[in-house]
Design a protein around this motif. Structure first.
Motif, PDB file in Angstrom:
ATOM      1  N   ASN A 222      27.165  -8.196  -1.297  1.00 25.42           N
ATOM      2  CA  ASN A 222      26.451  -7.188  -2.354  1.00 25.42           C
ATOM      3  C   ASN A 222      25.010  -7.957  -2.923  1.00 25.42           C
ATOM      4  OD1 ASN A 222      28.017  -8.917  -3.982  1.00 25.42           O
ATOM      5  ND2 ASN A 222      27.566  -7.650  -5.660  1.00 25.42           N
ATOM      6  N   ILE A 223      24.981  -9.331  -2.785  1.00 23.95           N
ATOM      7  CA  ILE A 223      23.786 -10.023  -3.313  1.00 23.95           C
ATOM      8  C   ILE A 223      22.710 -10.162  -2.215  1.00 23.95           C
ATOM      9  CG2 ILE A 223      23.021 -12.183  -4.544  1.00 23.95           C
ATOM     10  CD1 ILE A 223      25.537 -12.479  -5.755  1.00 23.95           C
ATOM     11  N   LYS A 224      21.859  -9.278  -1.984  1.00 27.75           N
ATOM     12  CA  LYS A 224      20.586  -9.195  -1.146  1.00 27.75           C
ATOM     13  C   LYS A 224      19.543 -10.011  -1.475  1.00 27.75           C
ATOM     14  CE  LYS A 224      23.129  -5.182   1.253  1.00 27.75           C
ATOM     15  NZ  LYS A 224      23.792  -6.248   2.159  1.00 27.75           N
ATOM     16  N   PRO A 225      18.859 -10.542  -0.383  1.00 25.94           N
ATOM     17  CA  PRO A 225      17.467 -10.993  -0.889  1.00 25.94           C
ATOM     18  C   PRO A 225      16.527  -9.974  -1.548  1.00 25.94           C
ATOM     19  CG  PRO A 225      18.345 -11.961   1.106  1.00 25.94           C
ATOM     20  CD  PRO A 225      19.238 -10.868   0.767  1.00 25.94           C
ATOM     21  N   LEU A 226      15.660 -10.537  -2.431  1.00 26.32           N
ATOM     22  CA  LEU A 226      14.794  -9.328  -2.813  1.00 26.32           C
ATOM     23  C   LEU A 226      13.503  -9.632  -2.153  1.00 26.32           C
ATOM     24  CD1 LEU A 226      15.097  -9.990  -6.878  1.00 26.32           C
ATOM     25  CD2 LEU A 226      15.944  -8.438  -5.418  1.00 26.32           C
ATOM     26  N   SER A 227      12.840  -8.324  -2.040  1.00 29.25           N
ATOM     27  CA  SER A 227      11.746  -8.487  -0.976  1.00 29.25           C
ATOM     28  C   SER A 227      10.238  -8.815  -1.824  1.00 29.25           C
ATOM     29  CB  SER A 227      11.467  -6.835  -0.722  1.00 29.25           C
ATOM     30  OG  SER A 227      10.369  -6.952   0.157  1.00 29.25           O
ATOM     31  N   LEU A 228       9.809  -9.920  -1.234  1.00 29.71           N
ATOM     32  CA  LEU A 228       8.399 -10.602  -1.687  1.00 29.71           C
ATOM     33  C   LEU A 228       7.206  -9.959  -1.405  1.00 29.71           C
ATOM     34  CD1 LEU A 228       9.535 -14.194  -1.395  1.00 29.71           C
ATOM     35  CD2 LEU A 228      10.188 -12.642  -3.519  1.00 29.71           C
ATOM     36  N   ALA A 229       6.380  -9.325  -2.152  1.00 27.24           N
ATOM     37  CA  ALA A 229       5.154  -8.942  -1.984  1.00 27.24           C
ATOM     38  C   ALA A 229       4.104  -9.645  -1.528  1.00 27.24           C
ATOM     39  CB  ALA A 229       4.605  -8.119  -3.247  1.00 27.24           C
ATOM     40  N   VAL A 230       3.541  -9.205  -0.272  1.00 26.67           N
ATOM     41  CA  VAL A 230       2.455 -10.118   0.292  1.00 26.67           C
ATOM     42  C   VAL A 230       1.092  -9.836  -0.721  1.00 26.67           C
ATOM     43  CG1 VAL A 230       0.926 -10.494   2.416  1.00 26.67           C
ATOM     44  CG2 VAL A 230       3.547 -10.252   2.689  1.00 26.67           C
ATOM     45  N   ALA A 231       1.037  -8.663  -0.996  1.00 30.89           N
ATOM     46  CA  ALA A 231      -0.185  -8.191  -1.672  1.00 30.89           C
ATOM     47  C   ALA A 231      -0.378  -8.932  -3.002  1.00 30.89           C
ATOM     48  CB  ALA A 231      -0.188  -6.602  -2.243  1.00 30.89           C
ATOM     49  N   ASP A 232      -1.389  -9.376  -3.427  1.00 32.64           N
ATOM     50  CA  ASP A 232      -1.672 -10.306  -4.462  1.00 32.64           C
ATOM     51  C   ASP A 232      -1.640  -9.836  -6.082  1.00 32.64           C
ATOM     52  OD1 ASP A 232      -2.726 -12.373  -6.271  1.00 32.64           O
ATOM     53  OD2 ASP A 232      -3.763 -13.165  -4.826  1.00 32.64           O
ATOM     54  N   ALA A 233      -0.659 -10.227  -6.775  1.00 34.23           N
ATOM     55  CA  ALA A 233      -0.534  -9.471  -8.219  1.00 34.23           C
ATOM     56  C   ALA A 233      -1.828  -9.723  -9.093  1.00 34.23           C
ATOM     57  CB  ALA A 233       0.626 -10.150  -8.881  1.00 34.23           C
ATOM     58  N   ARG A 234      -2.687 -10.620  -8.572  1.00 35.30           N
ATOM     59  CA  ARG A 234      -3.666 -10.748  -9.303  1.00 35.30           C
ATOM     60  C   ARG A 234      -4.826  -9.703  -9.332  1.00 35.30           C
ATOM     61  NH1 ARG A 234      -4.320 -17.052  -7.388  1.00 35.30           N
ATOM     62  NH2 ARG A 234      -3.957 -15.879  -5.530  1.00 35.30           N
ATOM     63  N   ASP A 235      -4.584  -8.918  -8.373  1.00 36.59           N
ATOM     64  CA  ASP A 235      -5.527  -7.643  -7.901  1.00 36.59           C
ATOM     65  C   ASP A 235      -4.813  -6.334  -8.354  1.00 36.59           C
ATOM     66  OD1 ASP A 235      -7.122  -9.463  -6.862  1.00 36.59           O
ATOM     67  OD2 ASP A 235      -6.394  -9.197  -4.872  1.00 36.59           O
ATOM     68  N   MET A 236      -3.602  -6.498  -9.180  1.00 33.44           N
ATOM     69  CA  MET A 236      -2.995  -5.125  -9.608  1.00 33.44           C
ATOM     70  C   MET A 236      -3.292  -4.866 -10.963  1.00 33.44           C
ATOM     71  SD  MET A 236       0.510  -5.693  -7.482  1.00 33.44           S
ATOM     72  CE  MET A 236       0.542  -6.211  -5.667  1.00 33.44           C
ATOM     73  N   LEU A 237      -4.363  -5.026 -11.313  1.00 37.12           N
ATOM     74  CA  LEU A 237      -4.762  -4.844 -12.893  1.00 37.12           C
ATOM     75  C   LEU A 237      -4.033  -3.482 -13.287  1.00 37.12           C
ATOM     76  CD1 LEU A 237      -5.887  -5.939 -15.585  1.00 37.12           C
ATOM     77  CD2 LEU A 237      -7.990  -4.539 -14.686  1.00 37.12           C
ATOM     78  N   ARG A 238      -3.184  -3.705 -14.411  1.00 36.10           N
ATOM     79  CA  ARG A 238      -2.541  -2.530 -15.093  1.00 36.10           C
ATOM     80  C   ARG A 238      -1.582  -1.853 -14.436  1.00 36.10           C
ATOM     81  NH1 ARG A 238      -3.026  -2.855 -19.962  1.00 36.10           N
ATOM     82  NH2 ARG A 238      -2.765  -0.512 -20.107  1.00 36.10           N
ATOM     83  N   GLN A 239      -1.072  -2.410 -13.303  1.00 33.80           N
ATOM     84  CA  GLN A 239       0.088  -2.042 -12.527  1.00 33.80           C
ATOM     85  C   GLN A 239       1.348  -2.433 -13.597  1.00 33.80           C
ATOM     86  OE1 GLN A 239       0.855  -0.612  -9.802  1.00 33.80           O
ATOM     87  NE2 GLN A 239       2.836  -0.661 -10.283  1.00 33.80           N
ATOM     88  N   GLU A 240       2.376  -1.300 -13.576  1.00 36.27           N
ATOM     89  CA  GLU A 240       3.486  -1.444 -14.486  1.00 36.27           C
ATOM     90  C   GLU A 240       4.396  -2.158 -13.816  1.00 36.27           C
ATOM     91  OE1 GLU A 240       4.557   2.392 -15.091  1.00 36.27           O
ATOM     92  OE2 GLU A 240       3.579   2.650 -17.073  1.00 36.27           O
ATOM     93  N   VAL A 241       5.158  -3.159 -14.325  1.00 38.09           N
ATOM     94  CA  VAL A 241       6.146  -4.217 -13.772  1.00 38.09           C
ATOM     95  C   VAL A 241       7.586  -4.238 -14.800  1.00 38.09           C
ATOM     96  CG1 VAL A 241       4.646  -5.532 -12.548  1.00 38.09           C
ATOM     97  CG2 VAL A 241       5.129  -6.188 -14.564  1.00 38.09           C
ATOM     98  N   VAL A 242       8.528  -4.822 -14.236  1.00 38.70           N
ATOM     99  CA  VAL A 242       9.584  -5.227 -15.133  1.00 38.70           C
ATOM    100  C   VAL A 242       9.848  -6.607 -14.886  1.00 38.70           C
ATOM    101  CG1 VAL A 242      10.684  -2.925 -15.477  1.00 38.70           C
ATOM    102  CG2 VAL A 242      11.258  -4.180 -13.591  1.00 38.70           C
ATOM    103  N   ALA A 243      10.163  -7.561 -15.929  1.00 35.81           N
ATOM    104  CA  ALA A 243      10.644  -8.791 -15.781  1.00 35.81           C
ATOM    105  C   ALA A 243      12.022  -8.603 -15.980  1.00 35.81           C
ATOM    106  CB  ALA A 243      10.098  -9.585 -16.893  1.00 35.81           C
ATOM    107  N   ILE A 244      12.948  -9.091 -15.195  1.00 30.95           N
ATOM    108  CA  ILE A 244      14.375  -9.332 -15.258  1.00 30.95           C
ATOM    109  C   ILE A 244      14.773 -10.892 -15.388  1.00 30.95           C
ATOM    110  CG2 ILE A 244      16.333  -8.516 -14.145  1.00 30.95           C
ATOM    111  CD1 ILE A 244      14.996  -6.432 -12.697  1.00 30.95           C
ATOM    112  N   GLY A 245      15.241 -11.045 -16.465  1.00 28.54           N
ATOM    113  CA  GLY A 245      15.547 -12.774 -16.707  1.00 28.54           C
ATOM    114  C   GLY A 245      16.358 -12.588 -17.882  1.00 28.54           C
ATOM    115  N   TYR A 246      16.654 -13.867 -18.471  1.00 25.24           N
ATOM    116  CA  TYR A 246      17.221 -14.628 -19.623  1.00 25.24           C
ATOM    117  C   TYR A 246      16.701 -15.033 -20.570  1.00 25.24           C
ATOM    118  CZ  TYR A 246      21.143 -13.526 -16.223  1.00 25.24           C
ATOM    119  OH  TYR A 246      21.986 -12.963 -14.926  1.00 25.24           O
ATOM    120  N   PRO A 247      16.136 -14.220 -21.458  1.00 30.07           N
ATOM    121  CA  PRO A 247      15.291 -14.673 -22.578  1.00 30.07           C
ATOM    122  C   PRO A 247      16.029 -15.338 -23.557  1.00 30.07           C
ATOM    123  CG  PRO A 247      15.561 -12.256 -22.692  1.00 30.07           C
ATOM    124  CD  PRO A 247      15.969 -12.563 -21.488  1.00 30.07           C
ATOM    125  N   ALA A 248      15.540 -16.571 -24.149  1.00 30.84           N
ATOM    126  CA  ALA A 248      16.326 -17.309 -25.124  1.00 30.84           C
ATOM    127  C   ALA A 248      15.426 -17.312 -26.298  1.00 30.84           C
ATOM    128  CB  ALA A 248      16.290 -18.701 -24.747  1.00 30.84           C
TER     129      ALA A 248
END
Length: 756
Positions: A222-248
């Motif tokens: 059930n743990i499948k690899p995430l898909s990595l974008a080939v498009a450059d995030a630096r060109d995606m101004l104002r694109q909505e995203v979510v960060a998923i992690g473990y903030p301390a």
């Protein structure tokens, strides 16, 4: 020029509102007043409404350019920041814009679509099982290193600076775990812990981007690899995203804002929405990189976090750093898709990855040319321990080598063949390794540079206060050498003065204690200075047949002789205060040799317990603080100041002196180090104090299994040592910043509670 808090808040509001700034915020606050106010956490026993009105007044003053009162700034920060960029709970593979006890979460009025739009929520939840917390599996005072996520068959992606807590090396060769350290990943860690899958191999520590690839076994279906974008995030101004992690918990944030934002729960799995903000230069491992930026409310524990495009569900970037009320930085996966070595690992890119061209080939060349670390550790792959970079189950070598036979004997061929029986070994455990053995070594050339007269010191280039101006295109800076608060304690040179200059470092001696009061060294990782001439032997043993010797410019009564250490029945290690490896560099091989040999003056020696400062023994200890500081530096150069804490109550040891005499010398139980780096906006300085755990036994001193290390403010180091630092370095002290917090964590150090 330092930026005021008011300026930071104004700039932040412009960033997250797309340039509409306070006008947009005021409009949003009207919406909040009409029905979303219940989302705000009460403060001071129900002061929510008053705080809201104060924040609105502050926003209006910002819009008019009028003065904003401090309490208005506090309320504006405490209400607007959680509202615009909230943090949501993740539990049991799902999330909600309400807290799990049913209360509204700040920001729900802006981000309700994350749950109300079924396709959007499904896209996010599909990624959750593949994102986990990197666990540190040894006796350490920090439980975890950051975040990681699955990017290929049994492959994890995280930050280089996370992996370097437990592994060393660079590139995709000669990578190894640090002795005694191990790591794993827990894909749950929300309200409870889950299964920990052990990391058994390091596949890549990227030499340019703050990225690393790890290998883990036994991942469920059930743990499948995430898909990595080939498009450059630096060109995606104002694109909505979510960060998923473990903030301390993160000292860069206001404590009250942070506690409200995180609801007093840290180091657990969270969802943090925001927007991409284009490309921006930031310092990273001795260079400036053009990183993708975002405005999600990430903190220090988010190192290694996946940035997921809400429109596609693809990972567009790998978060690696951030600055409060400014912007956060991430390595764009579109850039990683232009690196053939990354592509060849088999990562799950969303479409065909080009593998090039890119701008960091020189950094790969540097990593490839690096020598294997001394004291290579075995790593375990498939139940078999091997040397990194050496193929297991190889055919018997035809030239000189070592063969372990199925019968348990070992054959050395150099070319004389010697066989040693080890006893019977089951055939299925047989392993064949091909290991090159060095021929007899010639006498190292360093001996020619041991001074035989005072004239031999002519031309030594001591500490250079302008050193950090080189190796970068940034504006020049000066890092002044420390001074003694009381100059009368310093030992005078025979020719006058108190400063002893060596190749690449300088120091001043404490007359009564016969030890350096402080040292000042220039340190670099520039490959052209670390190995200036091809074909030379740059190993420690290849440079110098090591021995310690006095400084001829200083009277013997101000130096502890080598015999004190060599006839102490093993009580002490002859500890370098300035690390040998730090100053063994130069534009020529001769200059490099000078720096290496100079470090063996007894003036640079202090009694230390064994292993205390031996980074080149394979143990990561306080000698490697520089490496952690370099992770957030804009150049590969550092200025390092260090010395013992010479306390009145240091324990005295009676040992041998010169010519059969006896010598009583107090042994320092604490040492300090200040590391100064170049960053994009000037200087960054870091202070540390490390304590030796000296036992009550007569001779043998031992150090605790965990070094007792702490990050200290420079002002406190000055108070305890009698060494004063220039005001520019005190102003650049990172004790209260995110840089300082993260570096202390990576180094396994605790931050000392600051004096009031």
């Amino acid at each position: 020029m330092p930026v005021s808090r008011e300026q930071r808040i104004r700039q932040y509001l412009d960033l997250v509102t797309g340039g509409e700034g306070t006008e947009s915020v005021l409009a949003n606050m009207e919406t909040m007043a009409d029905g979303a106010l219940e989302s705000l956490a009460p403060t001071d026993g129900g002061r929510t409404e008053a705080a809201f009105e104060s924040a609105r007044a502050g926003a209006e003053n910002l819009a008019r350019g009028a003065e904003v009162a401090p309490d208005q700034l506090s309320d504006l920060e405490a209400i607007i920041i959680p509202e615009l960029r909230p943090v949501y709970d993740i539990k049991d593979g799902t999330f909600t814009t309400l807290t799990f006890d049913g209360a509204p979460t700040p920001g729900h009025s802006l981000w309700t679509k994350l749950t109300s739009e079924a396709a959007l929520k499904q896209r996010i939840e599909a990624a959750l099982p593949a994102i986990g917390r990197i666990e540190l599996l040894w006796n350490t005072n920090i439980p975890y290193g950051g975040t990681g996520f699955v990017v290929g068959r049994n492959l994890l992606m995280t930050n280089r600076h996370v992996v370097q807590i437990f592994a060393e090396g660079l590139g995709d060769r000669n990578l190894q775990f640090i002795n005694g350290r191990a790591a794993g990943i827990d894909f749950k860690r929300d309200s409870a812990a889950g299964n920990v899958f052990k990391i058994h191999n390091v596949r890549m520590i990227h030499p340019y981007w703050d990225m690393a690839i790890l290998e883990v076994e036994g991942l469920p279906d059930n743990i499948k690899p995430l898909s990595l974008a080939v498009a450059d995030a630096r060109d995606m101004l104002r694109q909505e995203v979510v960060a998923i992690g473990y903030p301390a918990f993160d000292n860069r944030n206001a404590v009250d804002v942070q506690n409200d934002l995180m609801r007093n729960r840290f180091q657990v799995k969270r969802l943090q929405p925001g927007m991409l903000q284009g490309g921006f230069g930031t310092e990273s491992f001795g260079k400036i990189v053009n990183a993708a930026t975002h405005d999600c409310s990430t903190t220090g524990g988010n190192s290694g976090t996946a940035m997921i495009n809400l429109a596609t569900g693809e990972v567009v970037a790998l978060h690696f750093a951030g600055r409060y009320l400014e912007r956060n930085y991430a390595a764009p996966t579109g850039a990683l898709a232009k690196d053939q070595r990354v592509v060849d690992l088999g990562l799950n890119f969303a479409s065909a990855a080009s593998g090039g061209p890119n701008d960091w080939g020189a950094w790969w060349n540097k990593a490839d040319s690096a020598s294997p670390a001394e004291g290579v550790n075995l790593i375990e792959v498939g139940g078999v321990k091997r040397i990194p970079g050496v193929v297991t189950q190889a055919p018997p070598p035809t030239g000189g080598g070592v063969v372990v036979s199925p019968g348990g004997s070992v054959t050395f061929e150099v070319p004389l063949r010697i066989t040693v029986s080890l006893g019977a070994t089951p055939a299925h455990e047989a392993v064949t390794e091909s290991v090159e053995l060095e021929a007899a070594k010639p006498t190292p050339p360093g001996g020619a540079f041991v001074p035989k007269s005072v004239a031999d010191y002519d031309g030594y280039e001591g500490y250079d206060e302008k050193f950090l101006s080189g190796g970068t295109k940034l504006a020049p800076v000066v890092v002044p050498m420390p001074e003694a608060t009381d100059p009368s304690v310093l030992a005078p040179l025979k020719a006058g003065g108190t400063r002893l200059d060596y190749q690449n470092f300088s120091l001043k001696m404490h007359a009564k204690r016969r030890l350096a009061l402080f040292t000042a060294s220039n340190v670099t990782e520039e490959s052209n200075l670390r190995e200036p001439e091809k074909g030379r032997n740059y190993s420690r043993g290849g440079l110098f047949s090591e021995r310690w010797f006095p400084d001829l410019r200083l009277d013997d009564k101000y130096q502890i002789p080598d015999v004190f250490y060599t006839q102490d029945q093993g009580a002490f290690d002859k500890g370098h205060i300035v690390r040998r490896d730090d100053v063994a560099w130069g534009s020529t091989f001769e200059l490099l040799l000078r720096g290496n040999v100079c470090s063996f003056h007894v003036t640079n020696c202090s009694p230390q317990v064994e292993g205390y400062n031996r980074s080149d023994s394979g143990e990561k200890n306080w000698g490697d603080l520089e490496n952690h500081v370099l992770s957030e530096a804009a150049s590969e150069r550092l200025c390092v100041f260090a010395g013992p804490v010479l306390a009145e109550d240091d324990r005295t040891f009676a040992g041998k002196g010169p010519r059969g005499t006896s010598l009583r010398a107090p042994v320092p139980r604490r040492f300090w180090k200040v590391v100064v780096a170049r960053v994009s906006d000037g200087l960054a300085s870091y202070g540390f104090v490390l304590e030796q755990d000296l036992t009550d036994t007569e001779l043998e001193f031992t150090v605790a299994e965990e070094f007792i290390g702490a990050m200290y403010p420079l002002t406190e180091i000055s108070e305890m040592t009698g060494v004063s630092f220039d005001q520019s370095l005190i102003d650049a002290d990172q004790y209260d910043t995110v840089r300082g917090t993260e570096i202390a964590m990576r180094a396994g150090s605790r931050k000392r509670k600051k004096k009031d």
